[in-house]
Structure formats: C-alpha cells, structure tokens
Write an enzyme that holds these catalytic residues in place. Structure first.
Site, PDB file in Angstrom:
ATOM      1  N   ARG A 131      25.747  28.049  -7.968  1.00  0.00           N
ATOM      2  CA  ARG A 131      25.532  26.865  -8.816  1.00  0.00           C
ATOM      3  C   ARG A 131      25.358  27.262 -10.265  1.00  0.00           C
ATOM      4  NH1 ARG A 131      23.199  22.221  -6.031  1.00  0.00           N
ATOM      5  NH2 ARG A 131      22.944  22.841  -3.876  1.00  0.00           N
ATOM      6  N   HIS A 180      22.746  41.236  12.056  1.00  0.00           N
ATOM      7  CA  HIS A 180      23.083  42.518  11.419  1.00  0.00           C
ATOM      8  C   HIS A 180      22.657  43.719  12.276  1.00  0.00           C
ATOM      9  CE1 HIS A 180      18.956  42.485   9.783  1.00  0.00           C
ATOM     10  NE2 HIS A 180      19.092  43.786   9.623  1.00  0.00           N
ATOM     11  N   GLU A 231       7.952  46.557  11.400  1.00  0.00           N
ATOM     12  CA  GLU A 231       8.239  46.643   9.964  1.00  0.00           C
ATOM     13  C   GLU A 231       6.943  46.843   9.193  1.00  0.00           C
ATOM     14  OE1 GLU A 231      11.406  43.895   8.382  1.00  0.00           O
ATOM     15  OE2 GLU A 231      10.574  42.728  10.018  1.00  0.00           O
ATOM     16  N   HIS A 251      17.574  39.441  16.798  1.00  0.00           N
ATOM     17  CA  HIS A 251      17.661  40.899  16.899  1.00  0.00           C
ATOM     18  C   HIS A 251      17.114  41.435  18.222  1.00  0.00           C
ATOM     19  CE1 HIS A 251      18.678  40.347  12.833  1.00  0.00           C
ATOM     20  NE2 HIS A 251      17.480  40.399  12.299  1.00  0.00           N
ATOM     21  N   LYS A 288       7.883  51.638   9.788  1.00  0.00           N
ATOM     22  CA  LYS A 288       9.157  50.949  10.061  1.00  0.00           C
ATOM     23  C   LYS A 288       9.795  51.690  11.217  1.00  0.00           C
ATOM     24  CE  LYS A 288      13.354  49.071   8.324  1.00  0.00           C
ATOM     25  NZ  LYS A 288      13.370  47.710   8.795  1.00  0.00           N
TER      26      LYS A 288
HETATM   27  C1  BG6 Z   1      16.092  40.036   8.972  1.00  0.00           C
HETATM   28  C2  BG6 Z   1      14.812  39.252   8.948  1.00  0.00           C
HETATM   29  O1  BG6 Z   1      17.027  39.418   9.819  1.00  0.00           O
HETATM   30  O2  BG6 Z   1      15.843  41.355   9.445  1.00  0.00           O
HETATM   31  C3  BG6 Z   1      13.780  39.961   8.087  1.00  0.00           C
HETATM   32  O3  BG6 Z   1      15.057  37.955   8.445  1.00  0.00           O
HETATM   33  C4  BG6 Z   1      13.607  41.383   8.539  1.00  0.00           C
HETATM   34  O4  BG6 Z   1      12.533  39.276   8.138  1.00  0.00           O
HETATM   35  C5  BG6 Z   1      14.952  42.086   8.636  1.00  0.00           C
HETATM   36  O5  BG6 Z   1      12.774  42.032   7.580  1.00  0.00           O
HETATM   37  C6  BG6 Z   1      14.800  43.471   9.252  1.00  0.00           C
HETATM   38  O6  BG6 Z   1      16.027  44.142   9.185  1.00  0.00           O
HETATM   39  P1  BG6 Z   1      16.100  45.729   9.121  1.00  0.00           P
HETATM   40  O7  BG6 Z   1      17.562  46.021   9.130  1.00  0.00           O
HETATM   41  O8  BG6 Z   1      15.410  46.138   7.858  1.00  0.00           O
HETATM   42  O9  BG6 Z   1      15.387  46.237  10.337  1.00  0.00           O
END
Ligand code: BG6
Length: 490
Positions: free
Chosen positions: A48, A176, A214, A238, A343
């Site tokens: 936008r 992802h 995380e 995930h 993590k």
């Molecule tokens: C995302 C979530 O899909 O995945 C986030 O919305 C999360 O909240 C992230 O932090 C974690 O992805 P990765 O690849 O860092 O483990």
C-alpha cells in the site's frame, strides 16, 4: 541443481511486511547467489501507498540486516535488486490491479507465482481482484502463508474463496517446517533405511517426543499472537506436520499426492482429546517474567501492547495418540512454547526395552535405545545405544553412548539453507510435495478445534511458568502417569 529454465514473475502481496522483508527477499538473495533464478525472473513487490524508490531503500536496508555479513556481496545484491520492482497497490481496490495486469502481460511467457504474505482473511478478495483484472492463467500458482483461518470453519472459508479462482494443483500452502532440510531428511531416514523401516511401529517403539522450543517471546507480534496462541500458531501446523512425517505409512512414491495421502491418514487417525482427558493429556501455559541467557525478560502480560487480562497460551504440551495398527498404544508427547531456555526442535523416538533383561537390575532404566533427530540447531541424528563400560574394573556395567551424525560436520556443509529458500525454489519449479493440501489443513483444524473449544468452555487461566524454564511443572505429570520422564531428564 541447475538454474530454472523458465523465467518467473514472483508477485508478493504484503511486500513491505515482516515476512517478505525478513525471510522471503533474503531467501531470494540466496537463490540469486547460488545462480538458481531463471534469466529474466522478475520480483514484483506490492504494498500500500508506496513508491519504488523509497520501498527499495527500506528493502536494501533490510537485506543488509537479515543476510549474514559473510554471505553478502555487492554484485549479488545488485543482481537481485535489479529484479525487484515495487508497485503501490491497495488490495481491496479492483481498479488498482490493472497496472499489475499490464506489467504481467508485458512478459506473457513468464511463469506467474502469486505469494500472499498477508492475513488470510483477504486471500479471497485478492484472488477475485486478480481474476477480474485478467492476471490469472491456467499455469499460474498461488502461495498461501499460514495460518489459514483460525478454526475449521474459517479455514474452510479461506480455502473455498481461493479455490474459486485456483485449482488445488495451483495452490501451495506453506508450512515452512516442511522446507527445513532435516524435516525432509525424516523421509529419507525412514524410507531409505531398512533398519528403521522394520522397527517403526508399536512393536518396537514405546513412545515419541516432539519438542519445538523457542527462546523468543512475541517479538512485537502481540496483536496477532494473542488471537492465535501457541495451539494455532505452532501445534495446528508445524507440530502436526512433524507428527505426520514420523507416523505416516510409507508412500507408494515421492509424488506430492502419495505423500499427502499418507499424512491425511495420520491426521484422521488422531484420537480426539475428550473432556475427560483434558486434565491428564493437555497442559496449557503462559510465561511470566524470568531470565534467558542471564538476561531478564518480561512476562507475556508485560510485553509491549499487551492486554493484561489475556489468557492466551504461550505453551502447550499434549499427549496425543494415533489410533491405527502401526501406533496403537504409543503416546506422542508434543511440547512447544515461547521463552523456553533454548531454541530446539527435536524428535525423540524411544524404542522398547529388550524382552528379557540380563544385566545389573540397577541399570535397567538405562536400557532403551533412542533415536534423536535434531531439526535445529546443529542438525543431525543420534542413535543412543548401550555398550559395555570400558576398563578392567567395570565388569559388565552398561553405559549409554550416542552414534552421532552431525550434518554440518559429516558433509562439510557451511550453511544449512533456510526453509524458505527450498520452498520458493519448489514453487518456481511447480513441485507441491513440500506443501500442504487442503484436506490436511482441514483435518488438522478439526483435531485442534475440539481442544480449543474445550479450553474455551473451561475458561481457565493458563498455568504460569517462568521465562527461561521448560514450561509449567505440570508437564512432567503428562509423562509421569505413564511412568516416564522427558528425554532430557533421563
Ligand atoms: C512461525 C510462528 O510459523 O514459526 C512463530 O508463527 C514461530 O511464532 C516460528 O516463532 C518458528 O519458526 P522457526 O523456523 O524459527 O522454528
């Protein structure tokens, strides 16, 4: 991998948003660096109220920020930015799409990939406007970012809205995690190694742990996250995808539909968590202030923009079961949370003990093999076995030791590609096997919805846990009732 032969127009909606700037454009930089983008490929960025010059300044700054210094070179940056073209477009104004249509029509031979990096609530509207402006053709593809809806009903609506203009073979729903190298490796590990293939069932496996931990908190996304919570943000997609890859039967081949058919069977076989099981099978938590890496961090309710009365969960642990022949009686303990001590994404497969035990009874608790699949960081696989302790004084004392494979060390890998690099490449090549089919999303929602609805009815506050700890104390009970402890406590 050879360079893509056909030039592609990648069209990003929400191009100045966090996802495009932090993940997608840096991923395209890496593809450019690896010389994988087809000659003539254009990156068309829509946002936008913007103009090309000022959007490019911001984009360049972000590329410099998000690409590792050692990987940045001016010639690659120059080649990439040369492909990028920003256009101002207001998504809900149909007339604005004419400029995009003209631009796309200037290269009719290019493949077209539309990437919706926007809230799912406007996917339908964007699709309709693209269609009405004549931007779509039979070969074009669309990439949908998660979360697709926030319930079965809303995801159904989004899928139906997009499905009016794109066939299922044109739709690429992103999770992802499926683009992570080690996640894809699960398929190789399970189906290329007879050693595991023959053991992968309830006769040999006692239980499975799937942990996605995380350190980060909400990272300025309070508005989004508070509506979603950890269940919708992480479990629905995930964690359930990881569970599917661990639990699915061998697909007939590696085609997208063969893999996805098997994943759907797992989702359908997930046993519902009934109201009677809520107390013993589910833990829901929210972080309070604490410390991570020696640094004080605020609690969820003290984050900027927080609604201090929020009861959204930032941690979930579930004892799930897949009700089929392969997995009858094998619990899958899922656990995910924000502001945990490290993590870590890891799957631990616990094998059953030997049927007849002949060693020192005091060492019996050592006696099970574990396969530890580390998805991030330090991607690799470790098989925990038992050996005899070395030394004349040791007798037949047992000792645990890992057979270890670290991908970076074993294969001399300098950097593991980011998931989005793989996924963008697969979309451009038209491969759907790393993307999620409509029925997968909907079955995953169905299972999550029953749990979310019960939480809503129970209307209980989540259990507090200090930031920097492994979640509410109650998560130990989840395993203790089965006479078990989490992998790291063994
Ligand atoms: C995302 C979530 O899909 O995945 C986030 O919305 C999360 O909240 C992230 O932090 C974690 O992805 P990765 O690849 O860092 O483990």
């Amino acid at each position: 991998m050879p360079k893509l032969q056909t030039p592609c127009d990648m069209i990003f909606f929400g191009a100045l948003g966090d996802l495009t700037q932090r993940k997608l454009l840096p991923a395209l930089y890496q593809l450019e660096r690896a010389e994988l983008l087809g000659d003539g490929t254009r990156i068309i960025c829509l946002a936008r109220n913007t103009d090309h010059a000022s959007a490019m300044i911001q984009t360049r700054e972000n590329l410099l920020k998000y690409i590792h210094q050692s990987e940045l070179t001016e010639p690659v940056l120059e080649r990439l930015t040369h492909r990028i073209q920003f256009m101002s477009l207001t998504f809900d104004q149909p007339a604005a799409y004419q400029g995009l249509a003209d631009l796309l029509d200037s290269k009719p031979e290019h493949e077209r990939v539309f990437y919706y990096a926007t809230p799912a609530s406007i996917y339908g509207q964007i699709s309709a406007n693209l269609h009405d402006a004549g931007c779509l053709n039979d070969a074009c593809r669309v990439v949908l970012e998660k979360p697709i809806g926030n319930s079965l009903a809303s995801s159904h609506q989004v899928n139906a809205d997009v499905g009016r203009y794109f066939g299922e073979s044109q739709i690429y729903r992103i999770d992802h995690y499926l683009g992570k190298e080690t996640v894809q490796n699960l398929i190789a590990l399970r189906f290329a190694n007879n050693l595991f293939g023959t053991q992968w069932n309830q006769n040999h496996i006692s239980h499975v742990e799937i942990t996605v931990a995380e350190k980060v908190g909400i990272e300025g996304r309070w508005g989004y996250f508070d509506q979603a919570g950890q269940m919708r943000d992480m479990v629905q997609n995930h964690l359930l995808q990881l569970l599917c890859l661990v639990a699915m039967d061998p697909p007939a081949d590696l085609s997208a539909d063969s893999i996805r058919d098997e994943k759907v069977k797992v989702l359908k076989a997930l046993k519902p968590i009934t109201p009677e099981l809520m107390g013993s099978h589910v833990v829901r938590g929210q972080y309070t202030s604490g410390s991570i890496d020696g640094k004080a961090v605020p609690g969820y309710l003290d984050e900027p923009d927080a609604n201090t009365a929020s009861s959204t969960e930032t941690f979930v642990a579930i004892r799930a079961e897949v009700g089929n022949w392969r997995w009858a009686g094998v619990p899958f303990y899922l656990r995910t949370g924000k502001r945990l001590p490290e993590k870590l994404s890891q799957i631990t497969i616990h094998f059953r003990q030997q049927p007849h035990y002949i060693f020192d009874p005091e060492q019996r608790q050592l006696a099970n093999n574990k396969l530890i699949i580390k998805l991030q960081p330090d991607e690799g696989i470790a098989l925990q076995i038992l050996t005899k302790d070395q030394g004349l004084d040791k007798g037949m004392q047992l000792r645990k030791a890992p057979l270890q494979l670290s991908f970076s060390q074993a294969f001399g890998i300098e950097r593991v590609p980011d998931a989005y690099e793989r996924l963008l490449l697969e979309v451009m090549q038209g491969n759907q096997y790393l993307f999620v089919r409509r029925d997968e999303i909907e079955h995953a929602w169905k299972w999550c919805d029953q749990l979310l609805n019960q939480w809503q009815e129970m209307n209980e506050a989540p259990l507090p846990y200090d930031a920097g700890t492994w979640g509410p104390e109650a998560i130990d009970r989840l395993l203790a009732t089965d006479g078990r402890v989490w992998h790291e406590h063994q």
